[in-house]
Design a protein around this motif. Structure first.
Motif, PDB file in Angstrom:
ATOM      1  N   GLY A 262       0.815  -1.201   0.000  1.00 24.78           N
ATOM      2  CA  GLY A 262       0.000   0.000   0.000  1.00 24.78           C
ATOM      3  C   GLY A 262       0.851   1.253   0.000  1.00 24.78           C
ATOM      4  N   ALA A 263       0.198   2.398  -0.019  1.00 23.61           N
ATOM      5  CA  ALA A 263       0.905   3.677  -0.032  1.00 23.61           C
ATOM      6  C   ALA A 263       1.723   3.827   1.238  1.00 23.61           C
ATOM      7  N   ALA A 264       3.023   4.057   1.105  1.00 26.96           N
ATOM      8  CA  ALA A 264       3.905   4.203   2.264  1.00 26.96           C
ATOM      9  C   ALA A 264       5.184   4.869   1.817  1.00 26.96           C
ATOM     10  N   ILE A 338      13.084  -3.513   6.394  1.00 28.78           N
ATOM     11  CA  ILE A 338      12.071  -2.716   5.695  1.00 28.78           C
ATOM     12  C   ILE A 338      10.770  -3.488   5.585  1.00 28.78           C
ATOM     13  N   LEU A 339      10.835  -4.777   5.251  1.00 27.77           N
ATOM     14  CA  LEU A 339       9.619  -5.571   5.112  1.00 27.77           C
ATOM     15  C   LEU A 339       8.903  -5.725   6.449  1.00 27.77           C
ATOM     16  N   GLN A 340       9.651  -5.917   7.533  1.00 33.78           N
ATOM     17  CA  GLN A 340       9.024  -6.030   8.847  1.00 33.78           C
ATOM     18  C   GLN A 340       8.345  -4.723   9.239  1.00 33.78           C
ATOM     19  N   ALA A 341       8.987  -3.595   8.931  1.00 30.73           N
ATOM     20  CA  ALA A 341       8.370  -2.306   9.254  1.00 30.73           C
ATOM     21  C   ALA A 341       7.120  -2.065   8.412  1.00 30.73           C
ATOM     22  N   LEU A 342       7.148  -2.450   7.124  1.00 31.16           N
ATOM     23  CA  LEU A 342       5.958  -2.300   6.287  1.00 31.16           C
ATOM     24  C   LEU A 342       4.815  -3.167   6.792  1.00 31.16           C
ATOM     25  N   GLY A 346       1.032  -1.936   8.280  1.00 30.03           N
ATOM     26  CA  GLY A 346      -0.166  -2.333   7.554  1.00 30.03           C
ATOM     27  C   GLY A 346      -0.099  -2.072   6.071  1.00 30.03           C
ATOM     28  N   ALA A 347       1.093  -1.753   5.549  1.00 24.85           N
ATOM     29  CA  ALA A 347       1.212  -1.455   4.122  1.00 24.85           C
ATOM     30  C   ALA A 347       1.591  -2.676   3.307  1.00 24.85           C
TER      31      ALA A 347
END
Length: 355
Positions: A262-264, A338-342, A346-347
């Protein structure tokens, strides 16, 4: 003009297995002899000596109680094998042997006759033969050593003879169950549709997302031929779920084709901590009765790399994710963060699996 995309179809035998047709795990314990001084050190592995003494007693040889044999050419090993379905007595299977003591190498060893037992405790195979080792190790007198692959385990091709077959429910009456390798409701429904289209409506019925019940002939000979034709039917499996698999130990990241973001906006900077030690020698003045001492000197530096920011629009595909990460030069460890933070934001519209 409409462009038709090619549809990927698999055989049913690649998508599902027959219920009740399965392999069984076997395990055993044995001795590998004939090693060139690379066996167990009996002072630290006394069970090797005990196993050898028990074997010698079966041949009428009694070891004196006060004798302590120093074995260097023998090693205690565990033996594992997989008994395939429909294996009959007299057939051979491969076995794997692995040292459980402190043997350095099993190269050139010979496994003595050892029984292999199943989970029920019964003997299903007998193993014996020469061990094939793919690794090699060498050590010098100064303590330097070189090792390539693992030399404390090996395989014996066709090293076990099957002594007992495992009963199978395949020949019994009743419907056959096709268990999907990857449970999926769409795939189960399509398998049932393909079977019904080829052999008539009502032949197959999906039980759930992982099982399809198939009605077939009761004669075992006809059932074999009929099941072989069913396994050759082509079925288009359902789409795999959106999933990102991360191996934190090796830094491997696998992103599925259906993963969307999603948008992030993401900014990621690397923090580096450098600690250097430079011991200094403190030398006292002459005739000062002081002592020479080593004084530690530590230099600690913390640096943070410039944070690169990139933005994802709604519904970004896999190609855009990889392109954005490559532009900022993120390492696999950075990509995992980065993937864990996304995912936490919820993105990331996918399952994040960490193995």
């Amino acid at each position: 003009m409409l462009a038709c995309m090619p549809v990927h179809a698999d055989k049913i035998r690649d998508l599902a297995s027959v219920g009740g047709v399965r392999s069984n795990q076997l395990i055993g314990y044995g001795l590998v002899v004939g090693l060139d001084g690379s066996g167990d050190q009996t002072t630290q592995a006394p069970f090797t000596t005990q196993s050898l003494e028990n074997m010698l007693q079966q041949f009428g040889i009694t070891v004196p109680p006060n004798a302590r044999p120093q074995l260097k050419n023998a090693a205690a090993v565990t033996i594992t094998a997989e008994l395939p379905p429909f294996a009959k007595p007299g057939q051979t299977i491969d076995v794997t042997v692995a040292s459980i003591g402190n043997a350095k190498s099993l190269r050139g060893g010979e496994l003595l006759m050892s029984p292999l037992r199943g989970a029920d405790g019964n003997v299903y195979a007998i193993a014996q033969g020469s061990v094939v080792v793919g690794g090699v190790s060498a050590q010098g007198k100064s303590g330097s050593s070189v090792q390539v692959n693992i030399s404390a385990s090996g395989r014996i091709p066709n090293g076990a003879s099957v002594e007992r077959s495992v009963p199978s429910s395949f020949a019994s009456g009743g419907d056959l169950m096709l268990n999907l390798n990857t449970p999926d409701f769409t795939t189960a429904a399509r398998i049932a549709q393909a079977i019904n289209a080829a052999y008539g409506q009502g032949t197959a019925q999906p039980v759930d997302g992982g099982t399809v019940s198939v009605r077939g002939p009761q004669d075992p000979a006809q059932k074999v031929a009929w099941l072989g034709m069913i396994q050759n039917l082509d079925v288009t499996p359902g789409d795999a779920p959106a999933r990102v698999v991360v191996n934190s130990r090796t830094g491997t990241v696998v992103i599925g084709s259906d993963v969307k973001v999603g948008a992030a906006a993401v900014a990621h900077g690397a923090i580096q901590v450098t600690i250097s030690e430079q011991p200094l020698v403190s030398q006292p003045q002459p005739f000062s009765r002081g002592q020479t001492a080593v004084v530690p000197s530590s230099d600690v530096q913390i640096s943070e790399g410039g944070a690169h920011m990139f933005k994802f629009g709604p519904g970004v595909s896999l190609d855009a994710i990889v392109r954005a990460v490559n532009q900022v030069g993120a390492s696999p460890s950075d990509l995992i963060s980065i993937l864990q933070a996304l995912k936490q934001a919820g993105a990331l519209h996918a399952d994040l699996v960490v193995i």
